[in-house]
Design a protein around this motif. Structure first.
Motif, PDB file in Angstrom:
ATOM      1  N   HIS A   1     134.295  95.727 -27.959  1.00 10.82           N
ATOM      2  CA  HIS A   1     132.981  95.803 -27.709  1.00 10.82           C
ATOM      3  C   HIS A   1     132.411  94.625 -26.895  1.00 10.82           C
ATOM      4  CE1 HIS A   1     131.490  99.206 -30.369  1.00 10.82           C
ATOM      5  NE2 HIS A   1     132.240  98.567 -31.208  1.00 10.82           N
TER       6      HIS A   1
ATOM      7  N   SER B   1     133.603 103.774 -31.138  1.00 15.43           N
ATOM      8  CA  SER B   1     133.288 103.957 -30.070  1.00 15.43           C
ATOM      9  C   SER B   1     133.658 105.394 -29.500  1.00 15.43           C
ATOM     10  CB  SER B   1     133.544 102.919 -28.982  1.00 15.43           C
ATOM     11  OG  SER B   1     133.455 103.302 -27.621  1.00 15.43           O
TER      12      SER B   1
ATOM     13  N   PRO C   1     127.968  95.340 -22.309  1.00 16.93           N
ATOM     14  CA  PRO C   1     128.262  96.035 -23.442  1.00 16.93           C
ATOM     15  C   PRO C   1     126.733  96.620 -23.700  1.00 16.93           C
ATOM     16  CG  PRO C   1     128.569  93.919 -24.090  1.00 16.93           C
ATOM     17  CD  PRO C   1     128.549  93.781 -22.718  1.00 16.93           C
TER      18      PRO C   1
ATOM     19  N   ASN D   1     131.456 101.404 -25.927  1.00 18.14           N
ATOM     20  CA  ASN D   1     131.910 100.054 -25.486  1.00 18.14           C
ATOM     21  C   ASN D   1     133.596 100.411 -25.489  1.00 18.14           C
ATOM     22  OD1 ASN D   1     129.413  99.145 -24.837  1.00 18.14           O
ATOM     23  ND2 ASN D   1     129.520  98.134 -26.740  1.00 18.14           N
ATOM     24  N   ASN D   2     134.292  99.261 -25.032  1.00 17.43           N
ATOM     25  CA  ASN D   2     135.524  99.400 -25.067  1.00 17.43           C
ATOM     26  C   ASN D   2     136.162  98.663 -26.746  1.00 17.43           C
ATOM     27  OD1 ASN D   2     134.605  96.543 -25.024  1.00 17.43           O
ATOM     28  ND2 ASN D   2     136.385  95.792 -23.581  1.00 17.43           N
TER      29      ASN D   2
ATOM     30  N   THR E   1     129.331 103.165 -30.451  1.00 15.75           N
ATOM     31  CA  THR E   1     128.813 103.141 -29.147  1.00 15.75           C
ATOM     32  C   THR E   1     129.576 103.615 -28.004  1.00 15.75           C
ATOM     33  OG1 THR E   1     130.628 101.120 -28.696  1.00 15.75           O
ATOM     34  CG2 THR E   1     128.537 100.706 -29.909  1.00 15.75           C
TER      35      THR E   1
ATOM     36  N   ARG F   1     132.332  95.298 -23.259  1.00 19.82           N
ATOM     37  CA  ARG F   1     132.443  95.670 -22.202  1.00 19.82           C
ATOM     38  C   ARG F   1     131.705  97.435 -22.257  1.00 19.82           C
ATOM     39  NH1 ARG F   1     135.589  95.450 -16.858  1.00 19.82           N
ATOM     40  NH2 ARG F   1     134.752  97.357 -15.785  1.00 19.82           N
ATOM     41  N   SER F   2     130.918  97.701 -21.612  1.00 19.00           N
ATOM     42  CA  SER F   2     130.411  99.367 -21.525  1.00 19.00           C
ATOM     43  C   SER F   2     131.503  99.955 -20.832  1.00 19.00           C
ATOM     44  CB  SER F   2     129.144  99.362 -20.615  1.00 19.00           C
ATOM     45  OG  SER F   2     128.818 100.658 -20.595  1.00 19.00           O
TER      46      SER F   2
END
Length: 604
Positions: free
Chosen positions: A327, A294, A341, A323-324, A321, A329-330
């Protein structure tokens, strides 16, 4: 019901009303079968098996192997509803979760993370799982974070039964991509993570300091899910034997090991326990791998791209991505209010299952990078990084806080007194490695403490995709400065959005010959070796070129790029110098033109 049964048992034991026993009602995360597996040297590692339908399958099944140091039951609870393991079980896989040697319920010392003995264990574990009656003889490695690192390490081993791995959010180089990015000590990771793992591995609860399984047997049930006994160990005797007298590394082992080749107090360098140390094995085995990272999770995107470049002939698929770490949470800073996410959890696992299905069917894996573009809410694909069509655009620092496409003709300076209270907050790309999701609000207030330079507004939409590189000519008041650089987007309404960052401790500024490095570090590399350190003379201008973390972002028409320079991140990193004031003089123009090179292409 099962969780209440466990809670009641713990309560009675704390009151001294029972002889501690493993619960009859097994709480969420308890495996279908667990046992100790002896290794070649007699050390026993704890194995948990999860079966589709709760019992060994009648038809032969492929095994998903997850090797953890956080506790087998913790791993069994990972993800939403359904959990990660339940997702695999629904597809007919058997899931094996192993406590790596010296961690939680397994026997052995824990002198270092992912040490030589732990890596050698992988061969025996994989062979053992492949030989089970219910097994089809095939194993696929999987894991998030530390478990991603073990899945990557497994790919370097001579283990015929291992088909492939799916490491999600791995660290390829624990030194440069974890504990000391840019040679700057990451206090948050070293101490918060290091002390957490130390406490659990010594049989204490990270949530309740009163519980100590080594000291009192009645405390042992309360350590679940961090520590789960094996099925035969109904009175915790074996667990307490595993914990008793355990030798363990501590964060202090690495406080005085600031160089990549330094051995810590435990006798191991950070590169020793990095997948990068097994690059030769990864190249030799050449097995398929799908790596997730990410842009907003520490350096996991950098780790994925490093692996891609360092094994140029390997079958590598990458998904990056915004995300956190989990994966779930956005973390796209251009959409700060979005929580879900991208892609969704179901879509993520559909991608993982597609990869696994192709590997099991013997289909070729084509090298590809599937990456998210910050601010665009879309993914793109490329087979090279940076993508085709990207051109390096150089912006020069100029007087009055501007960035110009041509260097100033005359020499000038920008002076900055370091504000040691400056920081990036408690919810960042670094904090997400251990819980708090990255949430970057409008950075106007934060930038008021920094030295900033803004470009002109863009006259068309542009995609920034690649690795920005800073070239800084600067003098410092102290003999041990650190330079932090943030790349940001400034909207027409003044909102400042974080894009990426990089840092360098100035003593590491010597350029490195890429041929002398352990792997492909990308642009503007440094060795971070003790012998290559350069002293800093206060008041003398130095040239420092270093890469920021790679990224991809949409810079919209009318927006500007901002470069913000700091000398501290009080929220996360060690202070340099440790005491006293600091002041930078940044050179602008002429023969000492500070600049940033940004990879850009028109947005299509």
């Amino acid at each position: 019901m099962m969780a209440r049964g466990m809670a009641a048992l713990v309560g009675l034991c704390l009151l001294g009303a029972c002889a501690a026993q493993a619960p009859l009602e097994r709480p969420a995360g308890w495996s279908d079968q667990s046992y100790y597996l002896p290794m070649r040297d007699g050390v026993r590692v704890a194995v948990s098996l999860h079966f589709p339908g709760g019992k060994p399958p009648s038809a032969k099944a492929t095994t998903i192997l997850i090797q953890t140091r956080y506790g087998r039951a913790v791993e069994a609870r990972r993800g939403g509803s359904p959990t990660d393991i339940e997702m695999f079980l629904a597809r007919g896989y058997v899931v094996a979760v192993v406590d790596t040697r010296g961690s939680t319920a397994s026997f052995g010392p824990r002198d270092v993370e992912m040490g030589p003995d732990e890596r050698a264990d992988m061969d025996e574990i994989i062979a053992h799982l492949a030989a089970r009656k219910w097994s089809d003889g095939r194993v696929i490695g999987y894991g998030v974070s530390y478990m991603a690192d073990t899945a990557e390490f497994a790919l370097s081993r001579p283990a015929p039964a291992l088909l492939a791995s799916v490491p999600r959010q791995m660290d390829f180089d624990a030194y440069l991509q974890g504990f000391l990015p840019g040679g700057v000590q990451n206090n948050f990771l070293l101490y918060t993570w290091g002390n957490y793992t130390l406490k659990v591995d010594l049989g204490r609860s990270p949530r309740n300091d009163a519980l100590d399984c080594r000291l009192r047997v009645e405390d042992c049930p309360g350590l679940f899910p961090d520590i789960q006994p094996v099925d035969e160990d109904t009175d915790f005797t074996l667990l307490r034997q595993a914990l008793s007298g355990r030798r363990h590394w501590t964060p202090e082992d690495y406080v005085n090991a600031p160089f990549r080749d330094d051995k810590g107090g435990n006798g191991h360098s950070m590169l020793d326990f990095s997948p990068a140390s097994e690059l030769a094995g990864l190249i030799r085995e050449n097995k398929p791998v799908m790596i997730w990272g990410s842009w907003m999770d520490a350096t996991t995107a950098q780790a994925a791209l490093t692996r891609f470049h360092s094994t140029p002939d390997a079958p590598v698929e990458i998904v990056i991505t915004a995300n956190n770490h989990g994966h779930d949470r956005s973390a796209d800073p251009f959409f700060p209010d979005r929580v879900a996410p991208v892609p969704t959890r179901d879509a993520q696992f559909a991608t993982v299952f597609d990869f696994m299905d192709r590997v099991r069917a013997g289909k070729p894996v084509t090298r590809n990078i599937h990456y998210y573009v910050l601010g665009a809410d879309t993914f793109r694909d490329t087979r090279v990084w940076p993508p085709v069509g990207v051109a390096d655009t150089r912006f020069y620092f100029a007087p009055e806080g501007t960035l110009l496409v041509q260097p100033p003709a005359q020499s000038a300076y920008a002076d900055y007194t370091v504000d040691f209270t400056a920081g990036t907050g408690k919810n960042t790309r670094w904090s997400t490695q251990f819980g708090a999701p990255p949430i970057y609000p409008d950075r106007r207030e934060a930038d008021a403490k920094l030295l900033v330079f803004d470009s002109a507004a863009f006259d068309t939409d542009m995609e920034l995709a690649g690795t920005p590189v800073i070239e800084l000519f600067a003098a410092a008041q102290s003999n041990d400065p650190v330079f932090y650089v943030y790349l940001e987007d400034v909207a027409p309404d003044g909102r400042v959005t974080y894009i990426t960052e990089g840092q360098l401790r100035a003593i590491h500024r010597a350029p490195a010959d890429p041929e002398t490095l352990p792997y492909d570090q990308g642009p503007a590399p440094h060795s971070f070796r003790r012998a290559d350190a350069l002293p800093v003379t206060p008041g003398k201008t130095m040239r420092m070129a270093f890469a920021l973390n790679p990224t991809a972002a949409l810079i919209r028409k009318g927006h500007r790029l901002r470069v913000a320079v700091a000398g501290a991140d009080a929220d996360l990193f060690r202070r340099y110098p440790e005491e006293g004031p600091e002041r930078f003089r940044v050179s602008l123009g002429a023969d000492a033109a500070s600049a940033i090179t940004v990879p850009l292409r028109p947005w299509r």
